[in-house]
Design an enzyme around this catalytic site. Structure first.
Site, PDB file in Angstrom:
ATOM      1  N   HIS A 165       1.823  11.143  -3.527  1.00 54.38           N
ATOM      2  CA  HIS A 165       1.972  11.355  -2.471  1.00 54.38           C
ATOM      3  C   HIS A 165       2.900  12.083  -2.453  1.00 54.38           C
ATOM      4  O   HIS A 165       4.298  12.460  -2.782  1.00 54.38           O
ATOM      5  CB  HIS A 165       2.692   9.905  -1.792  1.00 54.38           C
ATOM      6  CG  HIS A 165       1.723   8.539  -1.894  1.00 54.38           C
ATOM      7  ND1 HIS A 165       2.250   7.570  -2.099  1.00 54.38           N
ATOM      8  CD2 HIS A 165       0.370   8.357  -1.751  1.00 54.38           C
ATOM      9  CE1 HIS A 165       1.272   6.676  -1.933  1.00 54.38           C
ATOM     10  NE2 HIS A 165       0.592   7.158  -1.703  1.00 54.38           N
ATOM     11  N   HIS A 191       6.852   5.272   5.531  1.00 53.78           N
ATOM     12  CA  HIS A 191       7.554   6.498   4.496  1.00 53.78           C
ATOM     13  C   HIS A 191       6.876   7.869   4.903  1.00 53.78           C
ATOM     14  O   HIS A 191       5.754   8.376   4.282  1.00 53.78           O
ATOM     15  CB  HIS A 191       7.694   6.546   3.242  1.00 53.78           C
ATOM     16  CG  HIS A 191       8.780   6.629   1.880  1.00 53.78           C
ATOM     17  ND1 HIS A 191       8.956   6.751   0.839  1.00 53.78           N
ATOM     18  CD2 HIS A 191       9.885   7.332   2.272  1.00 53.78           C
ATOM     19  CE1 HIS A 191      10.135   7.911   0.531  1.00 53.78           C
ATOM     20  NE2 HIS A 191      10.745   8.205   1.664  1.00 53.78           N
ATOM     21  N   GLU A 198       5.575  11.568  -5.586  1.00 52.08           N
ATOM     22  CA  GLU A 198       5.626  10.142  -5.685  1.00 52.08           C
ATOM     23  C   GLU A 198       4.274  10.400  -6.112  1.00 52.08           C
ATOM     24  O   GLU A 198       3.256  10.215  -5.414  1.00 52.08           O
ATOM     25  CB  GLU A 198       6.109   9.137  -5.179  1.00 52.08           C
ATOM     26  CG  GLU A 198       7.192   9.355  -3.956  1.00 52.08           C
ATOM     27  CD  GLU A 198       7.175   8.446  -3.100  1.00 52.08           C
ATOM     28  OE1 GLU A 198       6.379   7.532  -3.246  1.00 52.08           O
ATOM     29  OE2 GLU A 198       7.975   8.611  -2.051  1.00 52.08           O
ATOM     30  N   HIS A 246      15.257  -3.601   2.042  1.00 48.37           N
ATOM     31  CA  HIS A 246      15.134  -3.550   0.474  1.00 48.37           C
ATOM     32  C   HIS A 246      15.118  -1.968   0.079  1.00 48.37           C
ATOM     33  O   HIS A 246      15.646  -1.618   0.743  1.00 48.37           O
ATOM     34  CB  HIS A 246      13.772  -3.958  -0.095  1.00 48.37           C
ATOM     35  CG  HIS A 246      12.648  -3.521   0.064  1.00 48.37           C
ATOM     36  ND1 HIS A 246      12.334  -2.292  -0.399  1.00 48.37           N
ATOM     37  CD2 HIS A 246      12.128  -3.470   0.881  1.00 48.37           C
ATOM     38  CE1 HIS A 246      11.405  -1.629   0.552  1.00 48.37           C
ATOM     39  NE2 HIS A 246      10.589  -2.267   0.979  1.00 48.37           N
TER      40      HIS A 246
HETATM   41 FE   FE2 Z   1       8.202   7.000  -0.509  1.00 46.64          FE
END
Ligand code: FE2
Length: 429
Positions: A362, A332, A338, A289
């Site tokens: 994050h 990730h 984030e 994705h």
């Molecule tokens: Fe991320």
């Protein structure tokens, strides 16, 4: 002993491929549903997703355990002279999350019931972003607010609100957002008795629609779906309190009339509302994705091309059809920071521990990803077309690291899997 067998790949800035165990590297894709040998696919993003191709740096790592699976960091005292800088309190590089706030002031309006949770940079930089939460039980009667530090993206999570602005009135319900430009006076009235939600305060260049690149002329958020109010005024010769946010602090004065007295206006600096259900979500129709930048509703650029001062990104209802793909957000590490919130439903990387009205952080390069349960299910599920429904999460992603406020730190919880989550180790031959 030096290892004479050390080998290298040449070419600065090249796109390399290498595997230490034959078959470990997926062929022709980044994130298969079950990487070979029980490995975990993790993207390491060294630039923002949307950096121009010639500047874009990222690598996909196929590893025995995900970086996200670690115990919390604690302060290290072993190198007393290293990195000691004056200034703000040290901030541990841990993932954090917050439940919906329950201890905001009672019987407050939109302003008195607001708490700043995260900030990146300071208003005088004219760059950065802050994330606030609010809970209001009464309207701002005889009061208006003006934020000269930034524009405000208001995301109701519970309870519709009506924004009375200098340029007109807008009704904003959960599932929609309201955008109030920097320096515009407004008040927030409640349409459902009480209201709760989020506010992103953008200190940087005004939010705009993102470039579409090869997507073409259509897709994502369309300009025609943003609604600006028609002129409206109130003729009120009574005392009205004006609260102004300036360089991070609130100031108050009073007028003997309402400043919402603009009888006519023209121009392109205006408040908007936008129904997030209008967002034309795009995704893969083959495999893997795209990066979540594909869900960017609005973006505030920085001085670096393609690197956002703030991206407002949503995770709306959508079809998932990717074949042989790990469908939830992958593991990730990201040079961007984030902050995530949830308007309603469940977020597809976090089966537990992330309630509507909650928040997660994050920060810069912190390893994150799905929780163990979500990973297990997504690794085993049959990959039929599935519609993700009844959920609306959002992210305010910024190139500047976030600092939680003291209020936020006192209420922070470690993110759901900061203890060893127990991701099974890959099985190498
Ligand atoms: Fe991320």
């Amino acid at each position: 002993m030096r290892d004479a067998a050390l080998r290298y790949m040449t070419g600065f800035g090249g796109h390399f491929e290498t595997e230490a165990v034959e078959g470990a590297l997926p062929k022709g894709r980044n994130s298969p549903q079950r990487p070979a040998l029980g490995l975990y696919a993790e993207q390491l993003s060294g630039t923002s997703f949307t950096a121009p191709r010639h500047d874009n740096r990222r690598s996909w790592l196929y590893r025995m355990r995900p970086t996200a699976d670690h115990r919390p960091f604690e302060r290290y005292d072993g190198a007393p002279l290293f990195g000691a800088a004056a200034g703000e309190e040290p901030l541990a590089p841990n993932r954090l999350r917050w439940d919906p706030p329950t201890d905001l002031p009672a019987n407050a309006d939109f302003i008195d019931g607001m708490a700043t949770m995260l900030h990146a940079r300071v208003p005088e930089d004219l760059e950065g972003v802050a994330v606030h939460v609010y809970a209001a039980e009464r309207g701002m009667d005889r009061r208006v607010f003006v934020d000269v530090d930034g524009e405000l993206l208001i995301l109701p999570q519970q309870g519709a609100i009506e924004l009375h602005t200098e340029l007109g009135r807008l009704e904003v319900a959960p599932g929609s957002v309201g955008l109030v430009p920097r320096g515009l006076k407004f008040r927030v009235q409640l349409l459902d008795g009480q209201a709760r939600g989020y506010v992103a305060e953008n200190y940087g260049p005004p939010l705009r629609l993102p470039e579409l690149g090869p997507i073409g002329a259509n897709g994502l958020a369309a300009a025609r779906d943003f609604e600006a109010p028609v002129a409206w005024f109130e003729d009120l010769d009574e005392e009205v309190e004006v609260i102004q946010k300036f360089l991070g602090h609130l100031w108050v004065t009073s007028l003997d009339h309402s400043p919402l007295d603009v009888v006519a206006w023209h121009g392109n600096y205006a408040p908007f509302r936008y129904d997030l259900a209008r967002f034309n979500a795009l995704g893969t129709v083959s495999f893997d994705h795209p990066d979540p930048s594909i869900f960017t509703v609005l973006t505030s650029p920085s001085n670096v091309p393609g690197r956002a001062n703030a991206d407002f990104v949503i995770f709306p209802p959508r079809w998932m059809v990717a074949e042989d793909t790990f469908r939830p957000p992958w593991f990730h590490r990201n040079v961007m920071s984030e902050a995530m919130g949830l308007i309603h439903g469940e977020y597809d990387a976090k089966a537990e521990g992330f309630a509507p009205g909650g928040l997660s952080l994050h920060n810069l390069m912190s390893g994150h990803g799905p929780d163990l349960d979500s990973w297990g299910k997504a690794s085993e599920s049959e990959l039929k077309p599935v519609k993700v429904e009844g959920t609306l999460a959002f992210m305010v992603e910024t190139c500047w690291p976030y600092r939680p406020t003291r209020f936020a730190l006192e209420r922070a919880q470690p993110d759901y899997d900061l203890a060893w989550a127990g991701f099974p180790k890959a099985r190498l031959p």
